[in-house]
Motif scaffolding. Structure first.
Motif, PDB file in Angstrom:
ATOM      1  N   PRO A   8       0.824  -1.213   0.000  1.00  5.94           N
ATOM      2  CA  PRO A   8       0.000   0.000   0.000  1.00  5.94           C
ATOM      3  C   PRO A   8       0.857   1.262   0.000  1.00  5.94           C
ATOM      4  N   VAL A   9       0.399   2.270  -0.747  1.00  4.34           N
ATOM      5  CA  VAL A   9       1.082   3.564  -0.825  1.00  4.34           C
ATOM      6  C   VAL A   9       0.249   4.602  -0.079  1.00  4.34           C
ATOM      7  N   HIS A  10       0.879   5.330   0.827  1.00  4.60           N
ATOM      8  CA  HIS A  10       0.213   6.404   1.562  1.00  4.60           C
ATOM      9  C   HIS A  10       0.989   7.703   1.336  1.00  4.60           C
ATOM     10  N   LEU A  11       0.262   8.799   1.236  1.00  6.92           N
ATOM     11  CA  LEU A  11       0.862  10.104   0.995  1.00  6.92           C
ATOM     12  C   LEU A  11       0.714  11.000   2.212  1.00  6.92           C
ATOM     13  N   SER A  22      -4.882   7.058  -8.701  1.00  3.52           N
ATOM     14  CA  SER A  22      -5.258   5.689  -9.060  1.00  3.52           C
ATOM     15  C   SER A  22      -4.603   4.631  -8.191  1.00  3.52           C
ATOM     16  N   HIS A  23      -3.562   4.981  -7.452  1.00  6.42           N
ATOM     17  CA  HIS A  23      -2.842   3.920  -6.729  1.00  6.42           C
ATOM     18  C   HIS A  23      -2.504   4.248  -5.282  1.00  6.42           C
ATOM     19  N   ALA A  24      -2.690   5.479  -4.827  1.00  5.21           N
ATOM     20  CA  ALA A  24      -2.417   5.785  -3.425  1.00  5.21           C
ATOM     21  C   ALA A  24      -3.598   5.338  -2.568  1.00  5.21           C
ATOM     22  N   ARG A  25      -3.317   4.763  -1.402  1.00  6.41           N
ATOM     23  CA  ARG A  25      -4.345   4.245  -0.513  1.00  6.41           C
ATOM     24  C   ARG A  25      -4.975   5.359   0.316  1.00  6.41           C
ATOM     25  N   SER A  26      -4.159   6.334   0.765  1.00  3.89           N
ATOM     26  CA  SER A  26      -4.691   7.404   1.605  1.00  3.89           C
ATOM     27  C   SER A  26      -3.773   8.610   1.540  1.00  3.89           C
ATOM     28  N   LEU A  27      -4.289   9.718   2.078  1.00  4.82           N
ATOM     29  CA  LEU A  27      -3.510  10.951   2.142  1.00  4.82           C
ATOM     30  C   LEU A  27      -3.718  11.610   3.499  1.00  4.82           C
ATOM     31  N   GLN A  28      -2.619  12.063   4.090  1.00  2.00           N
ATOM     32  CA  GLN A  28      -2.648  12.870   5.296  1.00  2.00           C
ATOM     33  C   GLN A  28      -2.186  14.275   4.916  1.00  2.00           C
ATOM     34  N   ALA A  29      -3.024  15.281   5.153  1.00  2.00           N
ATOM     35  CA  ALA A  29      -2.693  16.657   4.797  1.00  2.00           C
ATOM     36  C   ALA A  29      -2.164  17.393   6.019  1.00  2.00           C
ATOM     37  N   VAL A  30      -1.023  18.087   5.832  1.00  2.00           N
ATOM     38  CA  VAL A  30      -0.362  18.771   6.946  1.00  2.00           C
ATOM     39  C   VAL A  30      -0.034  20.210   6.552  1.00  2.00           C
ATOM     40  N   PRO A  31       0.166  21.082   7.541  1.00  2.00           N
ATOM     41  CA  PRO A  31       0.614  22.451   7.245  1.00  2.00           C
ATOM     42  C   PRO A  31       2.102  22.476   6.901  1.00  2.00           C
TER      43      PRO A  31
END
Length: 440
Positions: free
Chosen positions: A340-343, A362-371
């Motif tokens: 799994p790829v996470h951003l 198309s291929h990232a599992r999730s994203l965490q957005a940060v400042p």
């Protein structure tokens, strides 16, 4: 603080504080201020070792890294001027192979600021003048200069007689300064062309290539482009060819499908000048030796990696536009395989979040957005909204550590994740510092 410039040296920090107080506080293009400032300093830009000048939207820093590696592998020395820095301001100025030390940096900044405090020079212009003073006073065989923004009106473009110029990958970025079309941006980048010096470029679409050729012709410079003036074949190795023969190297140690072309551009630049003698073995060494932090860099064991399950991979890239994202996404997907790829994403407010995220959707599992600390940035909630519109599962996190903890909490220890932190070189600098990997 201007450009997030801080120093642990009190002497350097005092000058950076002074610079911040005197600087207009924003990027301003034009050669009038830098020309006046350098004139008061004795015009050190006219006393530099042979200059290789590099522009481009993406890849210009990696190209500079390959140039430096090849020159040093040939037994020569090179000064290097790049921006921005990641952790320490000193990273911008490399003297004959070593980062400038605090004492000299403080003295140079003081000299520049004392000479031109009334000129209204920008942060980058003052830094450029300090670098040119250092380079003019320290012996070296070559000088590698990376354009800061654009080319034609960039402060580094006071260099009148480089031995060769180069343009790396082009894309849409800094439109408010450079224009809204790729052709306009190409014209600004090609503004580094100079009479008698070859302008070496990547392969561009016909309309872009025509614009570059037109600007170069006006400057009385010739162009050698990938596909016409030089050729590149990439498989299990890199095969460079021009009218003077063939150079073969291994694949670059720098990760990513775009790096062989950056290596090729560096080879082509060195092969299209007649001042520095670089043997074939030096190009092979450059592929193996070149380092360029925060450009698809796999992070070493450290405090941040330790937050993820055993066997996880933590990658870092400062890319912040669509063109960079395509290359990074392709390389990451190939690397991850079935894992799994996470951003983890933080971006400055003037960057295109959707354009950056689209190749990963198309291929990232999730994203965490940060400042992005200390900079005007996209609100994490806004990044989440942009990601969700592309079908990405996304949430916010207070900082990098919290983002990694959230990924780790949902990870399957039997299939540890591949995590990429991206979106800003300023964010990347904080990541390197937090993981104990200060560039040297």
């Amino acid at each position: 603080m201007a450009d997030n410039a801080r120093s642990s040296s009190p002497e350097v920090q005092a000058q950076l504080d002074r610079l911040w107080a005197l600087s207009p506080g924003a990027d301003i293009l034009g050669l009038e201020r830098i020309t006046a400032l350098l004139d008061r300093l004795g015009n050190p830009h006219r006393l530099l070792p042979p200059v290789l000048h590099v522009a481009g939207t993406n890849g210009k820093g990696s190209t500079c890294a390959f140039l430096r590696a090849a020159i040093e592998a040939a037994g020569l020395t090179a000064h290097v001027y790049t921006s921005p820095h990641l952790v320490r301001f000193n990273e911008r100025i490399r003297l004959a192979g070593r980062l400038i030390d605090d004492a000299l940096l403080a003295a140079l900044l003081e000299e520049v600021l004392s000479a031109g405090s009334d000129i209204g020079a920008s942060f980058f212009e003052v830094t450029t003048a300090a670098a040119f003073l250092a380079f003019a006073r320290t012996p070296a065989d070559a000088c590698i200069i990376e354009v800061g923004l654009g080319g034609r009106l960039d402060a580094t473009n006071v260099i009148a007689a480089p031995i060769v110029t180069g343009i790396a990958q082009l894309g849409l970025d800094h439109q408010s300064f450079l224009g809204d079309t790729i052709e306009q941006i190409a014209g600004e980048k090609a503004g580094i062309a100079k009479p008698g010096a070859m302008l070496v470029t990547m392969r561009y679409p016909p309309s872009v290539a025509q614009r570059v050729d037109s600007v170069a012709k006006s400057a009385k410079a010739s162009v050698s482009a990938l596909g016409t003036g030089w050729q590149l074949g990439v498989g299990d190795s890199v095969r460079y060819e021009d009218e003077n023969g063939v150079i073969e190297t291994g694949l670059p140690r720098l990760f990513g499908p775009h790096q062989p072309e950056n290596l090729g551009l560096a080879i082509a630049m060195l092969r299209h000048q007649n001042v520095l003698r670089i043997p074939p073995a030096a190009y092979r060494a450059a592929a193996e030796w070149a380092e360029w932090p925060a450009r698809m860099q796999r992070l070493s064991p450290g405090p941040l990696l330790a937050r993820l399950p055993a066997g996880s991979e933590l990658w870092l890239d400062g890319g912040h536009n669509a063109a960079a994202a395509i290359s990074v996404s392709t390389g990451l997907e190939s690397r991850a395989g079935k894992r799994p790829v996470h951003l983890v994403l933080g971006m400055l407010v003037n960057k295109d979040a959707r354009g950056l995220l689209l190749p990963f959707a198309s291929h990232a599992r999730s994203l965490q957005a940060v400042p992005v600390p200390d900079h005007a940035h996209h609100a994490p909630d806004a990044l989440v909204a942009a990601a969700e519109k592309l079908g990405l599962q996304a949430s916010t996190a207070a900082d990098i550590s919290a983002a990694l903890d959230a990924i780790a909490a949902r990870a399957d220890p039997a299939n540890p994740p591949v995590v990429l932190i991206l979106g800003s070189l300023y964010l990347a600098g904080g990541v390197l510092a937090a993981n104990g990997q200060r560039p040297s």
